[in-house]
Write a protein that holds these residues in place. Structure first.
Motif, PDB file in Angstrom:
ATOM      1  N   GLY A  98       0.821  -1.205   0.000  1.00 54.05           N
ATOM      2  CA  GLY A  98       0.000   0.000   0.000  1.00 54.05           C
ATOM      3  C   GLY A  98       0.853   1.252   0.000  1.00 54.05           C
ATOM      4  N   ASP A  99       0.548   2.192   0.908  1.00 55.40           N
ATOM      5  CA  ASP A  99       1.280   3.458   0.956  1.00 55.40           C
ATOM      6  C   ASP A  99       2.751   3.257   1.297  1.00 55.40           C
ATOM      7  OD1 ASP A  99      -1.049   4.802   0.357  1.00 55.40           O
ATOM      8  OD2 ASP A  99      -1.508   5.317   2.442  1.00 55.40           O
ATOM      9  N   ASP A 100       3.064   2.188   2.013  1.00 54.90           N
ATOM     10  CA  ASP A 100       4.462   1.928   2.367  1.00 54.90           C
ATOM     11  C   ASP A 100       5.313   1.519   1.169  1.00 54.90           C
ATOM     12  OD1 ASP A 100       4.305   2.602   5.032  1.00 54.90           O
ATOM     13  OD2 ASP A 100       3.908   0.557   5.710  1.00 54.90           O
ATOM     14  N   ASP A 102       6.039   3.197  -1.275  1.00 53.83           N
ATOM     15  CA  ASP A 102       6.905   4.315  -1.666  1.00 53.83           C
ATOM     16  C   ASP A 102       8.258   4.257  -0.965  1.00 53.83           C
ATOM     17  OD1 ASP A 102       5.016   5.351  -3.372  1.00 53.83           O
ATOM     18  OD2 ASP A 102       4.177   6.725  -1.887  1.00 53.83           O
TER      19      ASP A 102
END
Length: 203
Positions: A98-100, A102
């Motif tokens: 998910g957002d991690d 990046d």
């Protein structure tokens, strides 16, 4: 080409069976079994500087990726089985982060720069994940990068006159400063990678 080429090649090497390299190619400095021993027992540093070009032709070095964890994979675009399987698991890992995601940069370094030009490399990495960076270089530059990561590879002649590339197939996990954290063996699932990667990202 054999199924699960990396695993089969390592088994053969440990039994003293080495594939015949293409005429004119230098014999690898160390066998697959010796390099596997280095990785398994952390006998030597793994990873280090590299100077290559990405799929757009832009010069890239290891310093460009500082600040992110790296998932580094060595293979080639015509690899029929283990490479696409492992790259797909890397892509699934990023999706599930998910957002991690990046915080993680995946890299694919081709061991066959003779055939894997920029256009071919660009098309290949895009098929797996938009953030997967493909890297290539002259044969000497690729060899230096592979040696730093203790990667075994060599050209192997095929009966019809073509060649393939036998290679070890590990996914290397590096920290944001370029330090080596460990490797995932061929066939590691995204779920397994997540259990190892997530605690590092939380630190």
């Amino acid at each position: 080409m054999r199924k699960a080429i990396a695993a089969a090649m390592l088994v053969a090497a440990s039994a003293g069976l080495q594939p015949s390299p293409v005429r004119g190619e230098a014999t690898p400095r160390r066998s697959a079994a010796e390099l596997m021993d280095v990785l398994m027992w952390s006998r030597e540093p793994v990873g280090g500087p590299f100077a290559l070009f990405d799929q757009t032709g832009r010069a890239r070095t290891d310093a460009d990726f500082r600040g992110k964890h790296l998932l580094v994979y060595f293979g080639f675009t015509t690899c029929p089985d283990i490479c696409p399987t492992d790259l797909n698991e890397i892509a699934q890992t990023l999706i599930q982060l998910g957002d991690d995601a990046d915080k993680v940069q995946p890299l694919f370094i081709t061991l066959d720069p003779e055939r894997d030009g920029f256009a071919r490399l660009a098309e290949y990495v895009a098929a797996f994940h938009p953030r997967l960076v493909g890297l290539r270089g002259e044969a000497d530059a690729v060899r230096r990068a592979a040696d730093a990561y203790k990667v075994f590879y060599e050209k192997v002649a095929l009966p019809e006159g073509d060649y393939t590339v036998d290679h070890s197939a590990f996914i290397y996990l590096m920290d944001p400063s370029g330090g080596y954290l460990g490797f995932f063996p061929p066939g590691t699932t995204a779920e397994r990678m997540l259990t190892i990667i997530r605690p590092h990202l939380a630190r």
